[in-house]
Every structure is written in structure tokens, then in C-alpha cells.
Design an enzyme around this catalytic site. Structure first.
Site, PDB file in Angstrom:
ATOM      1  CE  LYS A 160      -4.270   1.389   2.320  1.00 21.22           C
ATOM      2  NZ  LYS A 160      -5.107   1.588   1.141  1.00 21.22           N
TER       3      LYS A 160
HETATM    4  N1  PPE Z   1      -7.715  -1.938  -2.790  1.00 20.77           N
HETATM    5  C1  PPE Z   1      -7.179  -0.695  -2.716  1.00 20.77           C
HETATM    6  C2  PPE Z   1      -6.467  -0.168  -3.902  1.00 20.77           C
HETATM    7  C3  PPE Z   1      -7.314   0.037  -1.537  1.00 20.77           C
HETATM    8  O1  PPE Z   1      -6.779   1.255  -1.472  1.00 20.77           O
HETATM    9  C4  PPE Z   1      -8.022  -0.505  -0.455  1.00 20.77           C
HETATM   10  C5  PPE Z   1      -8.196   0.287   0.815  1.00 20.77           C
HETATM   11  C6  PPE Z   1      -8.570  -1.799  -0.587  1.00 20.77           C
HETATM   12  C7  PPE Z   1      -8.376  -2.485  -1.760  1.00 20.77           C
HETATM   13  C8  PPE Z   1      -9.307  -2.470   0.536  1.00 20.77           C
HETATM   14  O2  PPE Z   1      -8.431  -2.838   1.569  1.00 20.77           O
HETATM   15  P1  PPE Z   1      -8.920  -2.951   3.086  1.00 20.77           P
HETATM   16  O3  PPE Z   1      -9.156  -1.559   3.571  1.00 20.77           O
HETATM   17  O4  PPE Z   1      -7.804  -3.640   3.765  1.00 20.77           O
HETATM   18  O5  PPE Z   1     -10.157  -3.754   3.084  1.00 20.77           O
HETATM   19  N2  PPE Z   1      -8.260   1.677   0.627  1.00 20.77           N
HETATM   20  C9  PPE Z   1      -8.022   2.579   1.735  1.00 20.77           C
HETATM   21  C10 PPE Z   1      -7.781   3.998   1.271  1.00 20.77           C
HETATM   22  C11 PPE Z   1      -8.942   4.799   0.857  1.00 20.77           C
HETATM   23  C12 PPE Z   1      -8.578   6.252   0.618  1.00 20.77           C
HETATM   24  O6  PPE Z   1      -9.296   6.941  -0.135  1.00 20.77           O
HETATM   25  O7  PPE Z   1      -7.593   6.731   1.190  1.00 20.77           O
HETATM   26  C13 PPE Z   1      -9.083   2.466   2.804  1.00 20.77           C
HETATM   27  O8  PPE Z   1     -10.159   1.930   2.564  1.00 20.77           O
HETATM   28  O9  PPE Z   1      -8.819   2.909   3.924  1.00 20.77           O
END
Ligand code: PPE
Length: 308
Positions: A160
Site C-alpha cells: 500500500k
Molecule cells: N484496494 C485498494 C487499492 C485500496 O486502497 C483498499 C483500501 C482496498 C483495496 C481495501 O483494503 P482494506 O481496507 O484492507 O479492506 N483503501 C483505503 C484507502 C482509501 C482512501 O481513499 O484513502 C481504505 O479503505 O482505507
């Protein structure tokens, strides 16, 4: 989405006033996107605010930094304790979004990240429904983006990393400018990867399917993992399986998952109505159960909560 300031932000081991949480304009991360972050949520429970799957999020932050060869000067336990301190210091009784960030700081210029200092910050603030209350209730309109997700050998999609989010931003802008709520990105092989900030699921003949994160070049979502676990516990069959865009058009139900977004039904993809166009029964069941779990209302999953 505008930020609502809170009182304190944790920076490199100390709680500082919100307005004093500054960085230098020549910080390495600002120029080269060198950093990694997490998004975590705390929810109100009968025992006070509780952080959902805190340890898994902080472990993923350390994993991202391992991939990016950033040495984090704090342990997993120290990072978890710091997040609890931030929630407590800001008295977030109604819950909040928590943003841990590791970034390369001030003192070195040039692409080589290795000599740059490593800074860590953790902030929190109240954050409502990421894709809107209407999205939660009625579903969102999705568009398959012309921007593809990074190839894992161009950018490490398992991390990330802050710099990777330029790709998400391009897809999001394209989708909203075209009148949609959110973008779906294809992976380098043309299969479905994930959304700009969420993972994606479909329901087909009662079976729940989601793309396998590493093959799809997607982030291994912690919400995705939570939904897979609870769906299997309820007795549904869940498969990690590659899918193409027409699988979305023809699904009985579809939904997306993420910490910020939570669990959101998908109403349509590229103007093809998914199922009835209304949140389907499995989606609604999983969404309702997820909101109970994060609020500490399901004893079976209390180990996922860290009470602050
Ligand atoms: N894919 C991506 C690209 C992503 O950024 C997130 C979280 C997910 C999948 C889902 O991951 P999880 O939160 O572990 O279920 N995205 C984060 C950032 C959002 C933002 O705008 O900043 C979040 O949901 O916190």
C-alpha cells in the site's frame, strides 16, 4: 472529502497538536511518492471505541515497507499502541478513521530512497460513508476504467505504497467525470483486479467470488478477508477466482469492500444493471453482519476488535 480536524496527531513517538503536524516541502515522499500507508477504522461499541483488525493493518503496513525497503523505526506492538493512544487522545467515542503513514522525510534528495530519514505519523478523524449514504443503501454505479492496475513487476501492488495511488486517482477521476461513482480497474492480463480503493465481489448462483489478490494485482484487503471469513462461517461457498468484465455484467449480485468504503452494493457496471439493480439478499446479509461485527455485537468476532 474534507477532513474534520481532531486535537492530536502522533508523529514519531509523540502526540502533537493537529496544526503543528507539519513536514518540510523538500520531504522525499512528497517528491517521489516514497511511503506507505494504512486505512483503519474504529467503531463505537458498548465497551467504548474499538479498532477493527488493528494488528492486521499494522502488519500490512510493515509488509508494505519491507517491499519498499523502508526500515520502520517502530515495532508492530509500538504501532498498535500508538493507534490506540491517538484514538484515546482525541476522545473518538463515535468511532473514526485512522490513517497510519510511513514516509521518507527531509534531508536527502535524489531518487535513491535508502539514505532518507523514515518518519511515521498516525492521525484520526471522523469519516462518514466513503461512497455516500445513498451508495450504502441503494448501491453505486461503477465504470471499468481505461486505466489498468499496475503490473506487479512495474509497481508492487501488494504494497500500500503512497506513490501507487496516482493510478487509483486517475481511474477515479475518469469514472466521476463520466458520471459514475467509482472505477473498476483491470489487471495487466485484462482480468478484473479491484476498484480505486476497494476490492470487489460477485455472487453467482449462490456462490461468492472475488479475484485472488496477488494474481489480480490487487491489494489483499482486510475487509475482503473479513467478508470471506464471515461468509464461510455462515455456510456460503466462497471462491477466489479470476473474472472478466462480463462476469460482472451477468452477476446476480455484486459489492465492493474496503475499510473506508465498508461494504457497498454495486447497482450497475458500465450501465448494465447488476441483478435487479437493488442490493441483493447476500450482499445485504453480509453488509448487515459486517456492521454488527465492527460494533462488537457478534461475540464470535470480538478478537478482531481492540477496545481503546
Ligand atoms: N484496494 C485498494 C487499492 C485500496 O486502497 C483498499 C483500501 C482496498 C483495496 C481495501 O483494503 P482494506 O481496507 O484492507 O479492506 N483503501 C483505503 C484507502 C482509501 C482512501 O481513499 O484513502 C481504505 O479503505 O482505507
Amino acid at each position: 472529502m474534507p477532513i474534520t480536524p481532531t486535537k492530536k496527531i502522533w508523529m514519531d513517538g509523540q502526540l502533537v497538536a493537529w496544526d503543528d503536524a507539519m513536514v518540510h516541502v523538500l520531504s522525499h515522499g512528497l517528491h517521489y511518492g516514497t511511503g506507505a500507508f494504512e486505512g483503519v477504522r474504529a467503531y463505537p461499541t458498548s465497551q467504548g471505541p474499538a479498532i477493527f483488525r488493528l494488528r492486521e493493518h499494522m502488519q500490512r503496513l510493515l509488509n508494505s515497507c519491507k517491499i519498499l525497503m523502508i526500515d520502520v523505526p517502530f515495532t508492530l506492538d509500538e504501532l498498535c499502541d500508538a493507534a490506540v493512544d491517538v484514538v484515546r487522545a482525541n476522545n473518538m467515542t463515535d468511532g473514526c478513521y485512522i490513517r497510519p503513514l510511513v514516509y521518507l522525510g527531509y534531508g536527502e534528495m535524489g531518487v535513491n530512497p535508502l539514505p532518507a530519514p523514515v518518519n511515521v505519523a498516525i492521525a484520526c478523524w471522523p469519516w462518514g460513508a466513503y461512497l455516500g449514504d445513498d451508495g450504502h443503501a441503494n448501491g453505486v454505479r461503477m465504470k471499468i476504467s481505461s486505466w489498468h492496475r499496475h503490473s506487479p513487476n512495474a509497481m508492487p501492488t501488494a504494497a500500500k505504497g503512497t506513490g501507487l495511488y496516482v493510478n487509483s486517482g486517475l481511474a477515479k477521476v475518469e469514472a466521476i467525470k463520466a458520471g459514475y461513482d467509482e472505477a473498476i480497474l483491470l489487471g495487466p492480463d485484462g482480468r478484473i483486479s479491484e476498484c480505486s480503493g476497494e476490492n470487489l465481489f460477485i455472487v453467482r448462483n449462490g456462490v461468492i467470488v472475488t479475484p485472488p489478490p496477488s494474481e489480480a494485482g490487487a491489494l489483499a484487503g482486510i475487509t475482503q478477508d473479513s467478508i470471506v471469513t464471515l461468509a464461510r462461517d455462515v455456510g456460503y461457498e466462497v471462491r477466489f477466482e479470476a473474472m472478466v468484465r462480463t462476469d460482472l455484467y451477468l452477476a446476480d449480485e455484486a459489492f465492493l469492500t474496503g475499510t473506508a468504503a465498508e461494504v457497498v452494493p454495486i447497482a450497475s457496471v458500465d450501465d448494465r444493471v447488476v441483478g435487479t439493480g437493488k442490493p441483493g439478499p447476500l450482499t445485504t446479509q453480509l453488509q448487515t453482519t459486517y456492521f454488527k461485527i465492527v460494533r462488537g455485537e457478534v461475540p464470535q468476532y470480538m478478537s478482531w476488535l481492540t477496545v481503546c
